[in-house]
Write an enzyme that holds these catalytic residues in place. Structure first.
Site, PDB file in Angstrom:
ATOM      1  N   GLU A 320       0.244  -0.639   7.139  1.00  0.00           N
ATOM      2  CA  GLU A 320      -0.043  -0.671   8.570  1.00  0.00           C
ATOM      3  C   GLU A 320      -0.273   0.738   9.119  1.00  0.00           C
ATOM      4  O   GLU A 320       0.475   1.671   8.829  1.00  0.00           O
ATOM      5  CB  GLU A 320       1.073  -1.383   9.345  1.00  0.00           C
ATOM      6  CG  GLU A 320       2.471  -0.869   9.127  1.00  0.00           C
ATOM      7  CD  GLU A 320       3.530  -1.734   9.790  1.00  0.00           C
ATOM      8  OE1 GLU A 320       3.249  -2.915  10.072  1.00  0.00           O
ATOM      9  OE2 GLU A 320       4.636  -1.224  10.033  1.00  0.00           O
ATOM     10  N   CYS A 321      -1.339   0.890   9.874  1.00  0.00           N
ATOM     11  CA  CYS A 321      -1.708   2.110  10.580  1.00  0.00           C
ATOM     12  C   CYS A 321      -1.782   3.308   9.619  1.00  0.00           C
ATOM     13  O   CYS A 321      -2.702   3.383   8.808  1.00  0.00           O
ATOM     14  CB  CYS A 321      -0.757   2.358  11.738  1.00  0.00           C
ATOM     15  SG  CYS A 321      -1.468   3.408  13.037  1.00  0.00           S
TER      16      CYS A 321
END
Length: 433
Positions: A320-321
């Protein structure tokens, strides 16, 4: 129903930049130094402020949020803290009434009084007008004000005389040594030299009317009677989690949720060029600041070889990210320099000067909503077609893309695992959502 009591205040302001985090940290450290047991929470999605506040109070700082965390879960967290602490501080997010739900909504939901931090550096008597407006707009129970960036004793006196019927509970002088910031928020605590010394200095600079603070009422929290799910969808699974200065954005509640779901957790550092542990059934790459460490990551051959081998073996990867950024072909940093990454996701991440996405979002799954948020300063240009998208909480419009390559899922979306553990397990195991 079991109930517990504690002195609780929600520390808020008219806007970001007023000094909420600095004041909350100073207040927490001051109370701890006076011998009180203090617990601190952070309203809404945030990774860095809780790390700093943990250093200030000595205990893990968890999130409270009526939407992402949920009313019942937030109530349970507050009830548990009230059982363990004398004082609970809740740092708000943005301005008191900003967001849906807002910090004011949280305060009203649990009957918590508000302590407003107001930057008095360019005003004096007008602080009183701001305090009255904050109190009456909602309204909320405004317990008092801490005036920040006070220039002198005379300045503090003028502010105090303008407060009318709202107590001026404290003042904090202009800080010679402030907490450094960068994009996405404050600098990580481990990067701040002599952080504990700074926190002690802030505690000493905070002039607190202890009599007024002690006069604040106790708040009662009842432990909610909710059905306990004893499912362990990750039983027998070992999850390898990247954890270092480049991958530091992870909710403590996410780790606890993984363990409660039956997973064994092992940690490794891509920055230190450590390989994905062989025993890992799945890899979780949380967000962080890979762009600040892009050169080291580009040279971490052991890490890159191991994540490629893990993926080639068909084992799940959830990124994530910042975790997603490290798996792309290239990251272009703030100086315009390009660095080769692991290359599992075709395309280039380019840092921007301004925020490119912010706000609460959720993934819709067959099990229900997995809630979370997005917050980033970069764009990802890729030939990949999104497998699905998150949904924006505010208007249900299309949110962040979720990319899938084999058993790898990656997105700018940050998931709050306790919002739906079953959906979280599907994500971690690469199962159909």
């Amino acid at each position: 129903m079991v109930s517990h009591q504690a002195k609780v205040v929600l520390v808020s302001a008219i806007a970001s930049g007023q000094g909420k985090t600095t004041t909350t940290a100073a207040l927490a450290r001051k109370l701890v130094r006076s011998g009180q047991r203090v617990r601190v929470f952070k309203t809404g999605p945030d990774f860095i402020d809780p790390m700093l506040l943990e250093r200030a109070c000595g205990h893990a700082v968890l999130s409270l949020d009526l939407w992402m965390v949920g009313h019942a879960a937030s109530q349970a967290l507050l009830a548990q803290a009230a059982m363990e602490a004398d004082v609970i501080l809740i740092e708000g997010v943005m301005g008191l009434y900003d967001g849906q739900p807002s910090s004011a909504d949280l305060a009203r939901a649990f009957g918590v009084p508000v302590l407003a931090v107001l930057d008095a550096s360019a005003m004096a008597q007008t602080v009183g007008a701001l305090a009255l407006g904050l109190r009456d707009y909602g309204p909320v129970h405004l317990a008092g004000v801490i005036a920040n960036r006070i220039a002198s004793a005379g300045h503090a006196q003028m502010v105090a005389e303008a407060m009318r019927d709202i107590p001026l509970i404290g003042t904090l002088s202009r800080q010679e040594q402030t907490l450094p910031e960068r994009h996405l928020g404050l600098v990580l605590p481990d990067e701040v030299s002599q952080l504990d010394t700074i926190l002690d200095q802030l505690a000493e600079q905070l002039q607190l009317d202890m009599q007024a603070f002690e006069a604040l009422p106790l708040t009662t929290f009842s432990v909610p009677e909710t059905a306990i799910e004893n499912t362990t969808p990750l039983a027998g699974k070992t999850i390898a989690i990247a954890r270092d200065a480049a991958f530091a954005f992870i909710y403590p509640a996410n780790l606890l949720c993984l363990q409660q779901a039956g997973a064994s957790l092992v940690f490794f550092s891509p920055l230190a060029d450590q390989a994905v542990p062989d025993i890992a059934d799945a890899v979780y790459l949380p967000g962080g600041y890979p762009e600040l460490h892009a050169e080291r990551l580009s040279q971490a051959s052991t890490w890159k070889t191991s994540i490629l081998a893990h993926h080639a073996a068909g084992k799940p990867v959830y990124a994530e990210c910042g975790g997603m950024m490290a798996l792309t072909e290239t990251v272009c940093d703030q100086q315009g320099q390009s660095w080769p990454m692991a290359g599992l996701l075709p395309g280039t991440v380019t840092m921007q000067k301004r925020l490119t996405a912010l706000g609460p979002q959720y993934l819709s799954t067959s099990d229900g909503e997995l809630r979370g948020h997005t917050f980033h300063f970069s764009n990802f240009s890729t030939s990949l077609t999104a497998a699905t998208h998150a949904v924006k909480q505010r208007d249900t419009q299309q949110g962040e893309a979720v990319y899938q390559v084999g058993n790898l899922r990656a997105s700018y979306f940050h998931a709050y695992f306790p919002s739906h553990p079953a959906a979280m397990a599907r994500l971690l195991l690469g199962e159909a959502l």
